[in-house]
Scaffold this motif. Sequence first.
Motif: not given
Length: 230
Positions: A172, A177-182, A43, A51, A174, A46-47
């Motif tokens: 992700s 800068e808005n990329a997140r772990c999906d 988890d 990033s 998105s 991934c973040d």
Amino acid sequence: MMGVACTPAPIKDVLPKPNEGFLESLPPLGDFGPYDTFMDAVDRACDLILSKPHASVVDIPDPVLALRVADEYCAWLYYAPDEKYHMSMLTNQSDGDEVLTPRKTCRLPAFVDDPRFPAWSIKYIFALHNHPFGGPLSFSDLKQIIAFAKTHEWVVDTRDGKVPLSMVAFFSNSGGENARCDGFFQYTPESRELIKFTKTQGEWFREDMGLITWIDQTTYKLNGTIYRAE
């Protein structure tokens, strides 16, 4: 007046020096965990990986530009004698020629050099990387983890029980800068399982995509469909 010492930001990336060959090992990522469970470690990894700059480019509408700027980062998640999960530093060293083939892939060294532990005691769990376009595991991903399985144990005994060596690709929905772990795709040579994990409101959900059956070195079958190397 007494000066205040500044702590440098931790180094998370490592690349070969100019005119040197590919890295053969990666150092540990000192400010990562360590974690008691591999899912907590995955988890966080991934973040962290998503990033990085251009780790996800799904927000770029121009496919040529997206292809040019997309970048892949890779690292090892490993289990150590302290019975915790650690991560190596990231690298984005690439096999490809960025002029002839602008889309990068990440060449992951086979080993981690962690001076805190004897080399023989490090247990390799997950080969981690990101997919900038969010797609599933590629043919080269599948072949790479099979190659690693010739060097490392197929299944590792941990405090969580038996954990198989796997290839993991984070994605992700998105970008920028808005990329997140999906979520992530995972392939395990030991069981032949291909799995997709998605994260919704902080919870992980598993989708079994089927078993991969290798027909030959360049062809495999999944759910009745035959896939060949490009």
